[in-house]
Enzyme design. Sequence first.
Site, short mmCIF file in Angstrom:
data_model
loop_
_atom_site.label_atom_id
_atom_site.label_comp_id
_atom_site.label_asym_id
_atom_site.label_seq_id
_atom_site.Cartn_x
_atom_site.Cartn_y
_atom_site.Cartn_z
N GLY A 144 0.79 -1.22 0.00
CA GLY A 144 0.00 0.00 0.00
C GLY A 144 0.82 1.26 0.00
O GLY A 144 0.27 2.36 0.15
N GLU B 237 19.82 10.36 -4.30
CA GLU B 237 21.08 9.88 -4.85
C GLU B 237 20.85 8.65 -5.74
O GLU B 237 21.45 8.51 -6.81
CB GLU B 237 22.03 9.55 -3.71
CG GLU B 237 22.40 10.76 -2.86
CD GLU B 237 23.05 10.40 -1.53
OE1 GLU B 237 23.12 9.20 -1.22
OE2 GLU B 237 23.46 11.32 -0.82
N GLY B 238 19.95 7.78 -5.29
CA GLY B 238 19.66 6.58 -6.04
C GLY B 238 19.10 6.86 -7.42
O GLY B 238 19.32 6.08 -8.36
N GLU C 48 12.15 3.49 -7.85
CA GLU C 48 12.82 4.64 -7.24
C GLU C 48 12.18 5.97 -7.64
O GLU C 48 12.86 6.98 -7.86
CB GLU C 48 14.33 4.63 -7.54
CG GLU C 48 15.02 3.47 -6.83
CD GLU C 48 16.52 3.61 -6.76
OE1 GLU C 48 17.00 4.75 -6.60
OE2 GLU C 48 17.20 2.58 -6.87
#
Length: 389
Positions: A139, A251-252, A373
């Site tokens: 969820g 950053e990812g 991401e």
Amino acid sequence: MPETLQFAPPTPLTSLTEDEILFRDNVRQFADEKIRPLVKEMDEKAIFDHGLIDQFFQLGLMGIEIPEQYGGAGGRFFEAILAVEELSRVDASAGVIVDVQNTLVANAILKWANDSQKKRYLTKMAKDTVGAYALSEAGSGSDAFALQTRAELKGNEYVLNGRKLWITNGKEAGIFILFATLDPSKGYKGITAFLIEKNFSGFTVGKKEDKLGIRASSTCELILEDCRVPAENVLGEVGKGYKIAIETLNEGRIGIGAQMLGVARGAWECAAKYAQERKQFGKLIAEFQGIQFQIAQMATDIEAARLLVYNAARMKDAGMDFVKEAGMAKLFCSQVAERVASLAIEIHGGVGFTKDYPVEKYWRDSKIGKIYEGTSNMQLATIAKLVMK
């Protein structure tokens, strides 16, 4: 006459230092010689070759930014981005394993862990232990802080209950940065980050997803049933998990941009090569203006994507605010990867639609770039907020 000041000429954004060139070339050679022969089998079996992961550690690719005092390479974020790009040019699954290890897990520990935690976990990550980042739940996807996993302090331990979904590196990981809420009434301010080891009581890795793309990369469910976590394994401060999540994902996103840049490059190289081999109407299809224009447009898009990724990574290393640039890099690179891979299939024609040629895999691998991401819509929302201040 007045003395003339001499200034060094500006350095092009894509220029690399001698050390960066050597590093990039070594990763590229490794990817071509060691990973490429295994890509098709790993994709079909949906299992990443563990021997390759061992070699990632031996080459220092799993601890690029980890300081030498902990056994790492002591490198910079930009080098991690170069590695992800070069690996993803051959196999996006390889790229994301190294990406999550460096840009998410190691980066978060470097920034938020105390000295004891750094010594314990960075040493392992540099040597032989894969890391994973556990935020998403059934969820809570784009609404990341709607998570339901609960943590309760009992004595000198926290007891965690809940389930996590879509966790990259879940099967291989020995260390997890996992987010849970201590007090749902506080909203995002009740969220806390924990360092969890795979052998902790009450912690189980569940089913591995059967995916469209990046199939060799494990994407798993995590199950916590009265999982007991020492209080000393809180990462950062209690109730500040939301801050760790936001800053680490920024950053990812540069890492995912690099992964998609690599995917686009790999697909383009296949298309350009095939166009100079395939003949129709008595000549190479590369001699047709229609194909030339497609190849040129693809190359232009890839170069623009590279500029966005490299700029964001350089800004991060320089200590500048890079949130907007990271969002733009991920957004654009995911679009470019999907578009370039699709055109690569079309340039191959009928054979491009078969598994005998690698371009269909590049297209399948490209699709995740717009999703994980932070979806493309979430990137657009962030960018809009920042450019319309």
